[in-house]
Design a protein around this motif. Structure first.
Motif, PDB file in Angstrom:
ATOM      1  N   ASP A 113       0.851  -1.187   0.000  1.00  0.00           N
ATOM      2  CA  ASP A 113       0.000   0.000   0.000  1.00  0.00           C
ATOM      3  C   ASP A 113       0.890   1.241   0.000  1.00  0.00           C
ATOM      4  O   ASP A 113       1.052   1.917   1.018  1.00  0.00           O
ATOM      5  CB  ASP A 113      -0.911  -0.016   1.228  1.00  0.00           C
ATOM      6  N   GLU A 114       1.488   1.510  -1.159  1.00  0.00           N
ATOM      7  CA  GLU A 114       2.411   2.637  -1.269  1.00  0.00           C
ATOM      8  C   GLU A 114       2.436   3.141  -2.700  1.00  0.00           C
ATOM      9  O   GLU A 114       2.178   2.390  -3.641  1.00  0.00           O
ATOM     10  CB  GLU A 114       3.832   2.217  -0.864  1.00  0.00           C
ATOM     11  N   VAL A 115       2.724   4.420  -2.841  1.00  0.00           N
ATOM     12  CA  VAL A 115       2.998   5.017  -4.149  1.00  0.00           C
ATOM     13  C   VAL A 115       4.414   5.558  -4.070  1.00  0.00           C
ATOM     14  O   VAL A 115       4.676   6.586  -3.430  1.00  0.00           O
ATOM     15  CB  VAL A 115       1.999   6.134  -4.493  1.00  0.00           C
ATOM     16  N   ASP A 116       5.329   4.824  -4.697  1.00  0.00           N
ATOM     17  CA  ASP A 116       6.751   5.150  -4.602  1.00  0.00           C
ATOM     18  C   ASP A 116       7.436   4.567  -5.828  1.00  0.00           C
ATOM     19  O   ASP A 116       7.644   3.359  -5.915  1.00  0.00           O
ATOM     20  CB  ASP A 116       7.328   4.547  -3.316  1.00  0.00           C
ATOM     21  N   TYR A 117       7.748   5.423  -6.793  1.00  0.00           N
ATOM     22  CA  TYR A 117       8.323   4.898  -8.031  1.00  0.00           C
ATOM     23  C   TYR A 117       9.211   5.929  -8.702  1.00  0.00           C
ATOM     24  O   TYR A 117       9.119   7.126  -8.434  1.00  0.00           O
ATOM     25  CB  TYR A 117       7.226   4.448  -8.998  1.00  0.00           C
ATOM     26  N   GLU A 118      10.073   5.420  -9.570  1.00  0.00           N
ATOM     27  CA  GLU A 118      10.876   6.237 -10.463  1.00  0.00           C
ATOM     28  C   GLU A 118      10.824   5.584 -11.841  1.00  0.00           C
ATOM     29  O   GLU A 118      10.421   4.418 -11.967  1.00  0.00           O
ATOM     30  CB  GLU A 118      12.316   6.350  -9.965  1.00  0.00           C
ATOM     31  N   THR A 119      11.229   6.312 -12.866  1.00  0.00           N
ATOM     32  CA  THR A 119      11.126   5.796 -14.227  1.00  0.00           C
ATOM     33  C   THR A 119      12.464   5.868 -14.959  1.00  0.00           C
ATOM     34  O   THR A 119      13.324   6.683 -14.637  1.00  0.00           O
ATOM     35  CB  THR A 119      10.073   6.570 -15.038  1.00  0.00           C
ATOM     36  N   THR A 120      12.595   4.984 -15.935  1.00  0.00           N
ATOM     37  CA  THR A 120      13.697   5.045 -16.897  1.00  0.00           C
ATOM     38  C   THR A 120      13.083   5.013 -18.298  1.00  0.00           C
ATOM     39  O   THR A 120      11.987   4.472 -18.495  1.00  0.00           O
ATOM     40  CB  THR A 120      14.651   3.853 -16.728  1.00  0.00           C
ATOM     41  N   LYS A 121      13.801   5.571 -19.244  1.00  0.00           N
ATOM     42  CA  LYS A 121      13.310   5.593 -20.615  1.00  0.00           C
ATOM     43  C   LYS A 121      13.839   4.397 -21.399  1.00  0.00           C
ATOM     44  O   LYS A 121      14.806   3.757 -20.999  1.00  0.00           O
ATOM     45  CB  LYS A 121      13.730   6.897 -21.305  1.00  0.00           C
ATOM     46  N   ARG A 122      13.190   4.117 -22.505  1.00  0.00           N
ATOM     47  CA  ARG A 122      13.686   3.062 -23.390  1.00  0.00           C
ATOM     48  C   ARG A 122      15.106   3.406 -23.835  1.00  0.00           C
ATOM     49  O   ARG A 122      15.408   4.549 -24.180  1.00  0.00           O
ATOM     50  CB  ARG A 122      12.783   2.908 -24.612  1.00  0.00           C
TER      51      ARG A 122
END
Length: 218
Positions: free
Chosen positions: A161-170
């Motif tokens: 139960d968390e909202v915790d993220y990061e992103t990387t691109k293709r």
């Protein structure tokens, strides 16, 4: 602006989080497309419309897409490449541009190190008819289209139960090993709300500081 959001595979767990976020944070109307409507729980009958249908049946899919401003696909099927082709064709026919597509970690062999080796072993990396192979074919169908697509490649999924993220691109190396379904659902809602920001993006998504040889819980 209120949008008509078509959610394909609406009974999925990620879709459930996306639906909850869209209901809480927008005024969008949600079209919930599924083969199994009996498995849906409706929170707001004034904003959620259930459509029984199958993305492999083009007449059912086309009729649903024609009602939408945005399509969000949360699908899992050995025929997912054909589903992708059907969705692209339906959206082209209806003149709809924004597609949010849930894919898989590892479809571009983008996961480094021992975790990448483990992920390929678990999901069949390098094998054309494996889980990763079929998801790669589907992503290629989407990225070759003229849609304003956003492809999302989550790390291994948890029910935290968390909202915790990061992103990387293709083209960038994937980070981390896990991410919560709630995080992905929230990202889906963010993409739907900000189409220009996320158009033609292909994003890996992980929880920060979750690096390892495999997910810690596995």
């Amino acid at each position: 602006m209120t949008k008509q959001v078509l959610i394909l595979g609406a009974t999925g767990k990620i879709a459930g989080h996306a639906i909850a976020t869209l209901l809480a944070k927008t005024t969008d109307q949600l079209l919930l497309f599924t083969r199994h409507p009996q498995n849906l729980s409706i929170a707001d009958e004034s904003r959620e419309t259930v459509i029984k249908g199958d993305t492999l049946k083009t007449d059912e899919l086309n009729a649903a897409v024609a009602q939408a401003d945005v399509v969000y696909a949360n699908l899992r099927n050995p025929a997912i490449a054909q589903q992708a082709r059907n969705i692209v064709a339906a959206m082209d026919q209806a003149g709809i541009k924004q597609l949010v597509w849930i894919s898989s970690i590892g479809i571009y062999d983008e996961v480094p190190g021992k975790f990448g080796d483990w992920n390929n072993e678990m999901l069949g990396g390098g094998q054309e008819d494996s889980y990763l192979g079929t998801y790669r074919k589907a992503a290629d169908e989407i990225s070759a289209s003229d849609l304003d697509y956003t492809i999302i490649r989550p790390a291994w999924l948890t029910d935290k139960d968390e909202v915790d993220y990061e992103t990387t691109k293709r083209g960038e190396k994937f980070k981390g090993t896990e991410v919560s379904r709630k995080s992905i659902g929230n990202l889906v809602a963010e993409v739907i709300a900000n189409p220009a920001k996320y158009a033609l993006q292909d994003l890996g998504v992980n929880k920060p500081n979750s690096d390892g040889d495999k997910p810690a819980w596995y």
